[in-house]
Design a protein around this motif. Structure first.
Motif, PDB file in Angstrom:
ATOM      1  N   ARG A 120       0.819  -1.212   0.000  1.00  0.00           N
ATOM      2  CA  ARG A 120       0.000   0.000   0.000  1.00  0.00           C
ATOM      3  C   ARG A 120       0.858   1.269   0.000  1.00  0.00           C
ATOM      4  O   ARG A 120       0.577   2.214  -0.719  1.00  0.00           O
ATOM      5  CB  ARG A 120      -0.897  -0.043   1.247  1.00  0.00           C
ATOM      6  CG  ARG A 120      -1.823   1.131   1.410  1.00  0.00           C
ATOM      7  CD  ARG A 120      -1.410   2.013   2.595  1.00  0.00           C
ATOM      8  NE  ARG A 120      -2.290   3.144   2.735  1.00  0.00           N
ATOM      9  CZ  ARG A 120      -3.132   3.318   3.739  1.00  0.00           C
ATOM     10  NH1 ARG A 120      -3.226   2.412   4.677  1.00  0.00           N
ATOM     11  NH2 ARG A 120      -3.871   4.394   3.805  1.00  0.00           N
ATOM     12  N   SER A 121       1.923   1.262   0.811  1.00  0.00           N
ATOM     13  CA  SER A 121       2.726   2.475   0.958  1.00  0.00           C
ATOM     14  C   SER A 121       3.322   2.934  -0.357  1.00  0.00           C
ATOM     15  O   SER A 121       3.228   4.102  -0.715  1.00  0.00           O
ATOM     16  CB  SER A 121       3.834   2.236   1.987  1.00  0.00           C
ATOM     17  OG  SER A 121       4.626   1.135   1.596  1.00  0.00           O
ATOM     18  N   ALA A 122       3.917   2.000  -1.106  1.00  0.00           N
ATOM     19  CA  ALA A 122       4.570   2.385  -2.358  1.00  0.00           C
ATOM     20  C   ALA A 122       3.552   2.794  -3.419  1.00  0.00           C
ATOM     21  O   ALA A 122       3.899   3.416  -4.414  1.00  0.00           O
ATOM     22  CB  ALA A 122       5.445   1.241  -2.854  1.00  0.00           C
ATOM     23  N   LEU A 124       1.186   4.767  -2.619  1.00  0.00           N
ATOM     24  CA  LEU A 124       0.794   6.084  -2.082  1.00  0.00           C
ATOM     25  C   LEU A 124      -0.722   6.189  -1.913  1.00  0.00           C
ATOM     26  O   LEU A 124      -1.323   7.201  -2.268  1.00  0.00           O
ATOM     27  CB  LEU A 124       1.316   7.213  -2.963  1.00  0.00           C
ATOM     28  CG  LEU A 124       2.825   7.276  -3.238  1.00  0.00           C
ATOM     29  CD1 LEU A 124       3.160   8.509  -4.092  1.00  0.00           C
ATOM     30  CD2 LEU A 124       3.623   7.336  -1.929  1.00  0.00           C
ATOM     31  N   VAL A 125      -1.329   5.131  -1.389  1.00  0.00           N
ATOM     32  CA  VAL A 125      -2.775   5.165  -1.154  1.00  0.00           C
ATOM     33  C   VAL A 125      -3.067   5.885   0.161  1.00  0.00           C
ATOM     34  O   VAL A 125      -2.490   5.556   1.201  1.00  0.00           O
ATOM     35  CB  VAL A 125      -3.360   3.737  -1.121  1.00  0.00           C
ATOM     36  CG1 VAL A 125      -4.816   3.749  -0.667  1.00  0.00           C
ATOM     37  CG2 VAL A 125      -3.237   3.095  -2.494  1.00  0.00           C
ATOM     38  N   GLY A 126      -3.950   6.868   0.094  1.00  0.00           N
ATOM     39  CA  GLY A 126      -4.243   7.712   1.245  1.00  0.00           C
ATOM     40  C   GLY A 126      -5.153   7.061   2.266  1.00  0.00           C
ATOM     41  O   GLY A 126      -5.505   5.882   2.170  1.00  0.00           O
TER      42      GLY A 126
END
Lengths: 293, 452
Positions: A120-122, A124-126
């Motif tokens: 999820r981090s890579a 860039l999900v808010g």
């Protein structure tokens, strides 16, 4: 310093197949270093069918395939719970094991460290950062290794082949995904997969739909999605980020350190199946044997 | 809890824990009440982990005073607590002519604040110091004393030291009511009633609400959200100094900094908002942060993002920290401790002790001898447990099974998964749990059930 003809980093389908082949070609001084407690790689936790055809002309589940790989490597020097920390130019490796750190070296090193999905981090999900957000790989381990049900009604992000593997994994423990969300206008896997999703499992596939944010305090409560500029919420209790595979190149972020190293399997270019990895392992072994001769 | 405490600290963030430590070492009977299921679950959860000199703090402010004292004490005690210090230095970088013109003012302010070694550097010197910075960096202000620390191990060490001096830490203990009668506070919390002679409000983003138990709050919390993007470890070697923006009224610049764990991060944004508890990220802002970082260091192109996070700083409507004693209410206010709280915490604690002595009486004559409680090291460049052997469970961050087991034991075991991550770094690397999260869920099964 401990020294060998060949060190293979990674005991998945590629690494184990290469080790077996090298032995068959008469190169006996080969060590496989596997960081997990058990060799076999990703297939260990792919509980559904679809493994073994290229290598054994059989159709197995992942764990059976992994077991067969281990069986074929029995008698070879496969060291589990052994982590390579660093590669250096002259074919040396810093290796961590139960007793600490040591140095090893080899005439040739084959890197077969595989692949993983984009988290999820890579992407860039808010949104917030609740529990219940994971990749397929983690879900499969939850379900097939630890028999743990991390959620009941997740959404699946992506529609690659692995996304359907996530669906099958959910199915295994009675987890009912509420939707499969795909950014592109068409699902990424071949067409029949869409039918499987819709007909066999009753999971609606939403194409041209973008995941905007994850909501929830301690656990996932909903996701916000967008389609043609319109936003809506889907109530769910988990999010499975599937696919967008990337090679596990942490040991050589800027390329392999020298000519003594080569790579094979998913780390060297993404493949479709573990069968192809197995075939690449064979080819890599033949190449290495030629160079050592 | 029948016992009557001398001090009850409300809030288990870095400031509350530094206060607890200081008063416990001084020999007082202390309790801390934290609403979250673990310490550090509010503002202290997400910050940039920098140890500031105070060179750009408001001159003559209480904030500057506490920062300088906190900075000095951190350096004094860190080795005894096994806390890291990455001596990075900082450079305020000017990216255009207007910013270049602002540099002399920054140097002047730093000198006024007593940070004498701060000086302007030319573009040539800047390029020598930071060769990976984009070529349009025109010059800078060099601040040798700015450093990088571990924002979670430090307060954890303060907590452990407080516990070793007899303090009590209650988690899942939100204070729901307070009554002051006959010189004693009775606090109602989810863990039962607590009585204490003096209450210290260190409730961070809830500070003004907690303050209402004692009086009309002299400050209003204006939570300020900061979003961050963390790049994978290959980025670490692209930078040495903390790269700070030139502060202007219009633009909210972001900071580029290495982390104690071997990454490089960019952030924070500064977004005023009403939400006090759950900081959310948003995609577009994260994209902008990422592009801004690449604009400053072009070599970041193609390096993976490991993590994203957001934090909420308890900024207030006041220009300075609000730290004062309310004598007739046996109350000490520690409010509006904004982004500098990590640096200032130990200094704030020292200041609060002075307020206590002035208003509420003497400290015990002979404080017990100090006990030091070193914490496990998580930072790069120093000895880590995996180097001694053992089974690695989290492969990205090289976290061993032994470290995870240790974090689940002892006087202050991890209270939730977030607390376990902050104590060990498990699942915080590039794969974000692809390989190990199921394993760790198995190890922790049944552990996080809301213990005090």
């Amino acid at each position: 310093m401990e020294s060998h003809d060949v060190i293979i980093v990674g005991g998945g389908p590629t690494g184990l197949s290469a080790a077996r082949r090298l032995a068959d070609l008469g190169i006996r001084d080969v060590v496989v270093l596997e960081r997990e407690a058990e060799a076999g790689g990703i297939p260990r936790h792919c509980g559904h069918l679809g493994f073994g055809w290229q290598s054994h002309r059989r159709l197995w589940g992942g764990p059976r395939f992994a077991a067969e790989l281990r069986k074929s490597a029995s008698g070879l020097d496969v060291r589990t719970a052994t982590t390579v920390i660093e590669l250096s130019r002259d074919g040396q490796l810093r290796v961590q094991g139960s007793t600490g750190i040591s140095e090893m070296k080899a005439r040739r090193v084959l890197v077969a460290t595989g692949t993983r999905e984009t988290p999820r981090s890579a992407r860039l999900v808010g949104g917030s950062r609740p529990q219940g957000v994971m990749n397929t790989g983690a879900l499969q381990q939850h379900v097939y290794i630890f028999h743990n049900k991390p959620f009941e009604r997740p959404v699946i992000i992506g529609s690659e082949l692995v996304s359907f593997s996530a669906l099958l994994t959910c199915r295994h423990l009675g987890i009912r995904p509420v939707a499969m969300i795909e950014e592109n206008p068409r699902i990424s896997a071949q067409r029949p997969a869409a039918l499987i999703a819709r007909l066999a499992f009753g999971v609606p596939v939403r194409t041209s739909t973008k995941l905007i944010a994850i909501e929830g305090r301690t656990t996932v409560e909903a996701v916000e999605i967008e389609r043609s500029g319109k936003r809506e919420h889907i109530t769910c209790d988990g999010v499975i980020f599937t696919g967008l595979f990337r090679p596990e190149t942490a040991l050589f972020p800027t390329g392999l350190p020298s000519e003594k190293f080569s790579s094979a399997g998913n780390v060297s270019g993404l493949l479709k199946t573990s069968g192809e990895c197995w075939l690449q392992g064979v080819a890599a072994a033949q190449d290495i044997a030629g160079r050592l001769a | 809890m029948e016992q009557r405490f001398d001090i009850a600290v409300i809030g288990g963030g870095v400031v509350g824990l530094a206060l607890l430590r200081r008063f416990a070492i001084a020999g007082l009977k202390c309790v801390l009440l934290e609403r979250g299921s673990d310490i550090l679950s509010g503002a202290s959860k997400g910050n940039s982990a920098l140890l500031h000199t105070g060179f750009d703090a408001p001159p003559k402010s209480l904030e500057l005073r506490c920062m300088k004292a906190g900075y000095a004490e951190y350096l004094r005690i860190r080795q005894k607590l096994n806390l890291p210090l990455i001596e990075s230095t900082a450079i305020v970088v000017a990216w255009n002519e207007a910013e270049l013109a602002a540099l002399p003012g920054i140097v002047e302010k730093a000198h006024k604040n007593g940070i004498a070694d701060v000086r302007a550097i030319s573009q040539t010197e800047l390029r020598l110091k930071e060769p990976e910075l984009a070529k349009h960096a025109l010059g800078g202000v060099f601040v040798p004393g700015e450093h990088i620390i571990d924002a979670w191990s430090a307060p954890l060490a303060y907590a452990h030291q407080a516990l070793a001096h007899g303090a009590v830490i209650l988690r899942n203990a939100e204070v729901t009511d307070g009554e002051f009668a006959r010189d004693v506070w009775t606090l109602a919390s989810r863990q039962g009633k607590i009585t204490a002679s003096v209450v210290i409000n260190a409730a961070g983003n809830f500070g003004d609400l907690v303050e209402m138990m004692a009086r009309l709050p002299p400050f209003t919390i204006k939570p300020r959200k900061g979003q961050f993007v963390v790049f994978d470890k290959p980025a670490y070697k692209l930078l040495r100094a903390i790269v700070l923006p030139v502060p202007t009224a219009r633009t909210k610049g972001v900071v580029l900094f290495r982390t104690a764990f071997g990454n490089l991060a960019v952030g924070p944004t500064a977004e005023d908002q009403d939400e006090r508890e759950i900081p959310t990220c948003d995609h577009d802002t994260l994209e902008k942060l990422k592009s801004r970082a690449i604009e400053m260091i072009p070599a970041l192109t193609g390096i993976d993002v490991n993590a994203i996070y957001a934090g909420l700083r308890p900024a207030s409507d006041q220009k300075d920290y609000v730290i004062e004693a309310v004598k007739d209410r046996n109350w000490i206010t520690v409010g509006g401790i904004r982004s500098t709280g990590l640096t200032a915490a130990l200094g704030i604690a020292d200041y609060a002790v002075q307020l206590y002595q002035k208003n509420f009486g003497k400290l015990p004559k002979k404080p017990a001898e100090e006990v030091w409680t070193p914490v496990p090291n998580l930072s790069e460049g120093r000895i880590r447990p995996f180097m001694m052997g053992g089974e690695i469970v989290c492969h990205c961050e090289h976290v061993t099974r032994g470290e995870i087991a240790a974090a689940l034991e002892g006087p202050l075991p991890a209270g939730d998964m977030g607390g376990l991550k902050r104590r060990t770094r498990a699942m915080m690397g590039r794969c974000q749990g692809f390989y190990c999260s199921a394993h760790i869920a198995d190890i922790t099964r049944g552990r996080f059930d809301g213990k005090p």
